[in-house]
Design a protein around this motif. Structure first.
Motif, PDB file in Angstrom:
ATOM      1  N   GLY A   6       8.044  85.752  97.242  1.00 38.48           N
ATOM      2  CA  GLY A   6       6.890  85.490  96.388  1.00 38.48           C
ATOM      3  C   GLY A   6       6.582  84.026  96.149  1.00 38.48           C
ATOM      4  O   GLY A   6       5.644  83.708  95.404  1.00 38.48           O
ATOM      5  N   LEU A   7       7.342  83.119  96.737  1.00 37.89           N
ATOM      6  CA  LEU A   7       7.056  81.697  96.545  1.00 37.89           C
ATOM      7  C   LEU A   7       5.775  81.317  97.289  1.00 37.89           C
ATOM      8  O   LEU A   7       5.471  81.842  98.349  1.00 37.89           O
ATOM      9  CB  LEU A   7       8.215  80.837  97.065  1.00 37.89           C
ATOM     10  N   ASN A   8       5.017  80.413  96.688  1.00 41.17           N
ATOM     11  CA  ASN A   8       3.792  79.918  97.317  1.00 41.17           C
ATOM     12  C   ASN A   8       4.199  78.912  98.398  1.00 41.17           C
ATOM     13  O   ASN A   8       4.564  77.774  98.096  1.00 41.17           O
ATOM     14  CB  ASN A   8       2.896  79.266  96.266  1.00 41.17           C
ATOM     15  N   GLN A   9       4.122  79.337  99.645  1.00 37.46           N
ATOM     16  CA  GLN A   9       4.612  78.516 100.747  1.00 37.46           C
ATOM     17  C   GLN A   9       3.844  77.212 100.870  1.00 37.46           C
ATOM     18  O   GLN A   9       4.437  76.141 101.053  1.00 37.46           O
ATOM     19  CB  GLN A   9       4.532  79.321 102.048  1.00 37.46           C
ATOM     20  N   GLU A  10       2.540  77.278 100.758  1.00 35.91           N
ATOM     21  CA  GLU A  10       1.727  76.071 100.896  1.00 35.91           C
ATOM     22  C   GLU A  10       2.048  75.066  99.799  1.00 35.91           C
ATOM     23  O   GLU A  10       2.141  73.858 100.048  1.00 35.91           O
ATOM     24  CB  GLU A  10       0.235  76.431 100.877  1.00 35.91           C
ATOM     25  N   LEU A  11       2.215  75.555  98.581  1.00 36.31           N
ATOM     26  CA  LEU A  11       2.533  74.670  97.471  1.00 36.31           C
ATOM     27  C   LEU A  11       3.905  74.032  97.652  1.00 36.31           C
ATOM     28  O   LEU A  11       4.086  72.831  97.392  1.00 36.31           O
ATOM     29  CB  LEU A  11       2.485  75.445  96.155  1.00 36.31           C
TER      30      LEU A  11
END
Length: 335
Positions: free
Chosen positions: A315-320
């Motif tokens: 669930g981590l925001n990869q782009e961020l």
């Protein structure tokens, strides 16, 4: 997996492993559970599939599956009713307890082909604790004529109780020179230099099949393009321009490539250049080595840490995460 009559003969390092694993069958002393550890890309699936076929064969010849009996024909057609492969279900990252329970119920029934039953648990460390404990009960009281093949990457973490119920085997790979010879026999020798072949192997811990996959034209070109971009932007201490490069579906591979270059740069600063992995990227390694060692270590730490977080936390925001990582890297390099 459909197998040719002599498929395993194409991989010399697998022949010894196959002999080691099947010899106890000849003497009727085979363990009911094998734990086979491997380095990804060394041909582990080929070895284990051949071993499974041998266990299921009704008329083995010279300790090889005959490939002619009805059992072998079912295996080759991927329809053997006494052969079970357990791996994460689609869109899941672990093997759940329900998968183990379903298999456990089936294997206590009589083999439909009148021979053995074989259960292959692929990447066994992906079992949840509940699944592993459910399997443990079966391993402690195994059904008759039933063999369990557990395979796992060499750094996979299995419950000690599972390991204690299995016979352990590590699938070794050839030395660099042997792998180079094998690679040259499978690709055009004029297509790649020795330094490029060695780099492909070293990036994959010397696993020949993984190196061969990396040397595929599209994949190798992607790495070359990545290295060129790194050299261009690092010379300007500009990490941010790499953002679009890193945000894609092969992010882990790109991070691994970058970390290997950072490691090579650190080796170069320690006058250990003969141990570098990226032998075809010496100018880039030298550029990285021109940063002081502390900065290289800081960069390696934050990139490796981010990789672990992206891999382990759903669930981590990869782009961020990548944007933040690039910003941190730029600060480190410019400090």
């Amino acid at each position: 997996m459909a197998l040719n009559n002599h498929q395993i003969d194409h991989y010399p390092w697998l022949k010894k492993a196959y002999h080691d694993l099947t010899l106890p069958l000849v003497h009727e002393r085979a363990h009911h559970a094998l734990l086979i550890k491997f380095i990804t890309g060394c041909g582990e699936d080929i070895l284990i599939s051949t071993l499974a076929m041998r266990l299921l064969c009704l008329a083995p010849k010279h300790n090889q599956p005959c490939q002619n009996c009805h059992s072998c024909q079912l295996f080759l057609a991927d329809h053997h009713p006494d052969y079970y492969i357990i791996e994460p279900e689609k869109n899941k990252q672990s093997i759940g307890i329900d998968q183990i329970r379903q298999i456990s119920q089936k294997i206590y029934e009589r083999a439909q082909q009148g021979g053995n039953k074989v259960i292959w648990v692929k990447t066994a460390s992906l079992m949840t604790d509940a699944a592993a404990n459910a399997l443990l009960k079966t391993l402690e009281e195994p059904p008759e004529n039933t063999y369990f093949l557990l395979s796992d990457i060499d750094n996979g973490q299995l419950l000690p109780t599972i390991r204690s119920r299995c016979q352990f085997y590590f699938l070794t790979i050839p030395e660099l020179d042997g792998s180079m010879i094998w690679l040259k026999s499978h690709i055009g020798t004029a297509q790649y230099t020795d330094n490029e072949l060695a780099t492909a192997l070293l990036l994959n811990r010397n696993a020949p099949l993984a190196a061969l996959a990396l040397l595929h034209a599209d994949q190798w070109q992607k790495r070359m393009h990545f290295s060129q971009n790194l050299q261009t932007y690092l010379s300007e201490s500009d990490f941010w321009s790499l953002r679009d490069t890193f945000i894609n579906d092969q992010i882990f591979m790109l991070i691994d490539w970058f970390c290997s270059l950072l490691s090579d740069g650190l080796k170069a600063t320690q006058k250990s250049g003969r141990f570098i992995i990226n032998r075809d990227q010496v100018p880039l390694v030298r550029m990285i080595a021109s940063f002081n060692s502390e900065k290289i270590i800081q960069l390696y730490h934050i990139w490796n840490e981010t990789r672990q977080q992206l891999q382990m936390i759903n669930g981590l925001n990869q782009e961020l995460m990548i944007s933040n990582l690039l910003a941190q890297s730029e600060i480190i390099l410019q400090s």
